[in-house]
Write an enzyme that holds these catalytic residues in place. Structure first.
Site, short mmCIF file in Angstrom:
data_model
loop_
_atom_site.label_atom_id
_atom_site.label_comp_id
_atom_site.label_asym_id
_atom_site.label_seq_id
_atom_site.Cartn_x
_atom_site.Cartn_y
_atom_site.Cartn_z
N ARG A 165 89.11 29.73 6.73
CA ARG A 165 88.25 30.45 7.53
C ARG A 165 87.78 29.61 8.79
NH1 ARG A 165 89.34 33.88 4.27
NH2 ARG A 165 88.07 35.43 3.44
N SER A 235 81.69 38.82 3.07
CA SER A 235 81.39 37.64 2.35
C SER A 235 80.50 37.03 3.24
CB SER A 235 82.67 36.81 1.99
OG SER A 235 83.51 37.17 1.38
N GLU A 332 79.64 31.93 5.77
CA GLU A 332 81.07 32.35 6.43
C GLU A 332 80.50 33.09 7.66
OE1 GLU A 332 84.06 34.97 6.85
OE2 GLU A 332 83.61 35.32 5.05
N1 EPU Z 1 83.06 37.34 -9.27
C1 EPU Z 1 82.24 37.44 -10.15
N2 EPU Z 1 81.04 37.97 -9.72
C2 EPU Z 1 80.96 38.81 -8.51
C3 EPU Z 1 81.88 38.32 -7.63
C4 EPU Z 1 82.95 37.70 -7.90
O1 EPU Z 1 82.04 37.20 -11.39
O2 EPU Z 1 79.84 39.40 -8.14
C5 EPU Z 1 84.50 36.45 -9.57
C6 EPU Z 1 85.65 37.36 -9.61
O3 EPU Z 1 85.63 38.07 -10.93
C7 EPU Z 1 86.67 36.61 -9.39
C8 EPU Z 1 86.32 35.52 -8.59
O4 EPU Z 1 84.61 35.56 -8.73
O5 EPU Z 1 86.93 35.91 -10.51
C9 EPU Z 1 86.60 35.77 -7.12
O6 EPU Z 1 86.03 37.15 -6.67
P1 EPU Z 1 87.04 38.10 -5.82
O7 EPU Z 1 88.48 37.97 -6.12
O8 EPU Z 1 86.24 39.33 -5.24
O9 EPU Z 1 86.86 37.19 -4.16
P2 EPU Z 1 86.00 36.34 -3.59
O10 EPU Z 1 86.31 34.96 -3.57
O11 EPU Z 1 84.37 36.78 -3.98
C10 EPU Z 1 87.47 36.43 -1.29
C11 EPU Z 1 87.28 36.28 0.20
C12 EPU Z 1 87.09 37.78 0.56
C13 EPU Z 1 88.28 38.80 0.06
C14 EPU Z 1 88.35 38.47 -1.56
C15 EPU Z 1 89.54 38.91 -2.14
C16 EPU Z 1 85.98 34.46 0.83
C17 EPU Z 1 84.58 34.07 1.42
N3 EPU Z 1 85.94 35.65 0.55
O12 EPU Z 1 86.27 36.60 -2.00
O13 EPU Z 1 87.07 38.03 1.91
O14 EPU Z 1 88.37 39.94 0.23
O15 EPU Z 1 88.48 36.89 -1.74
O16 EPU Z 1 90.87 38.22 -1.68
O17 EPU Z 1 86.70 33.64 0.82
C18 EPU Z 1 85.39 37.88 3.74
O18 EPU Z 1 85.91 37.02 4.03
O19 EPU Z 1 84.47 38.93 4.32
C19 EPU Z 1 85.92 38.69 2.41
C20 EPU Z 1 85.41 39.96 1.99
#
Ligand code: EPU
Length: 336
Positions: A165, A235, A332
């Site tokens: 990012r 995010s 972010e």
């Molecule tokens: N998780 C939980 N509880 C929650 C949310 C997540 O346990 O409430 C766990 C999930 O089960 C998983 C891990 O945390 O094991 C990661 O969650 P997720 O795959 O949903 O992705 P994220 O790390 O929360 C990132 C990006 C998103 C992108 C997703 C999918 C960032 C800051 N965010 O989110 O991007 O859509 O991966 O690849 O890197 C954005 O930048 O605005 C955005 C939505």
């Protein structure tokens, strides 16, 4: 190009906050962009360029400068060899529109970024990433106008300092992107490394690009709020990158905390997991602001919340995370 006055900024960002912009204009070509920058300079005004406003948190007080909405449009096939095709697109195109265009030409690579509600320019500024794909891996070069000199710049990928990012354009707001060249694959090989996507297809063979796009759309719909209904900027925080030592310390207390690869000696941890499973904050709400019930990394404006309320809420989350795991988290979203 018309320079308007006293425009309500809450209508130009998906978080739906913000006071008025003292001056506001929409630029549809490079000439208009230069005209807008000159207007700001001649009137001693600060300026800011926005796209679709989907990664912004705008302050409640008026913006006493010029807000420039980037609306330069156009996309084209540039050149082709047996393996790759170079496609150019202007900064004001929607990223989804660009994906639809390249898919219609049989090209692939960026399909996992489907349904991110931003423009091409903004996607490059913050190097968007989702479902195992980062936009930087498909960018050849970035063109724009340097607001300092009003000269045109062309940066090759390796000079854009892309990171998680991050980019040169996020740090230096005088470099205004107008056009981006992408290198896309002629042959489609699905990228299903992301767990949610892998689970979706299980052992299915011969997956088409349309099926991948449909899958991403469904996965996102199940987890992320619809910005047309609820105020949000996706995010709100970055996933923290911490040292291996810090990670192993946290692991002693919370052994199920996942990790992702980062540079040597560091790991990236999912803050959504920390907020949900470690801090117990999924769905936590104060007034009109809360962490989304289905994805804790997302802050939602449930209707009429101000910048002040969202900012305070975010500070409380930052403190709670620090209390639990002694990590200082970073935002972010960009604050204007
Ligand atoms: N998780 C939980 N509880 C929650 C949310 C997540 O346990 O409430 C766990 C999930 O089960 C998983 C891990 O945390 O094991 C990661 O969650 P997720 O795959 O949903 O992705 P994220 O790390 O929360 C990132 C990006 C998103 C992108 C997703 C999918 C960032 C800051 N965010 O989110 O991007 O859509 O991966 O690849 O890197 C954005 O930048 O605005 C955005 C939505």
């Amino acid at each position: 190009m018309k320079i308007k006055q006293n425009i309500r900024l809450s209508e130009y960002n998906t978080f739906k906050t913000g006071g008025n912009a003292k001056f506001f204009c929409e630029v549809k070509n490079e000439g208009e962009l230069i005209e807008a920058i000159k207007f700001a300079k001649n009137n001693n005004l600060k300026f800011i360029v926005i796209g679709n406003g989907s990664n912004l948190l705008i302050k409640d007080e008026d913006y006493l400068g010029l807000v420039i909405k980037m609306s330069i449009k156009g996309k084209d096939i540039d050149s082709k060899n047996d393996v790759y095709t170079i496609v150019s697109t202007c900064a004001g195109e929607s990223f989804d529109g660009f994906i639809s265009f390249v898919v219609s030409k049989g090209l692939s690579g960026i399909e996992n970024l489907w349904n991110i509600p931003g423009t091409v320019g903004a996607s490059v500024v913050q190097n968007i990433g989702a479902y195992g794909t980062e936009v930087k891996d498909y960018i050849v070069s970035v063109e724009g106008i340097d607001a300092d000199s009003l000269n045109k710049f062309i940066y090759k990928n390796e000079n854009c300092n892309f990171g998680y990012r991050e980019s040169t354009f996020k740090k230096n707001k005088n470099l205004i992107i107008t056009k981006v060249f992408f290198k896309l694959n002629n042959a489609f090989i699905p990228n299903l490394e992301y767990p949610a996507l892998k689970d979706y297809f299980l052992d299915k063979k011969n997956i088409s690009i349309k099926e991948v796009i449909k899958a991403i759309g469904k996965i996102r719909k199940n987890k992320l709020p619809d910005w047309k209904v609820l105020g949000t900027a996706g995010s709100f925080f970055k996933n923290p990158i911490i040292s291996e030592k810090e990670y192993s310390d946290i692991l002693l207390k919370y052994p199920s905390l996942p990790k992702y690869l980062a540079e040597t000696g560091f790991v990236k941890i999912p803050l959504g997991f920390v907020l949900d499973k470690i801090c117990g904050l999924k769905g936590f709400k104060i007034g009109k602001v809360g962490l989304y019930e289905k994805q804790s990394l997302i802050i939602v404006n449930y209707g009429g919340a101000s910048y002040f309320e969202i900012n305070n809420f975010a500070k409380i989350i930052e403190e709670k995370v620090y209390e639990k795991i002694k990590i200082k988290i970073e935002r972010e979203v960009e604050v204007i």
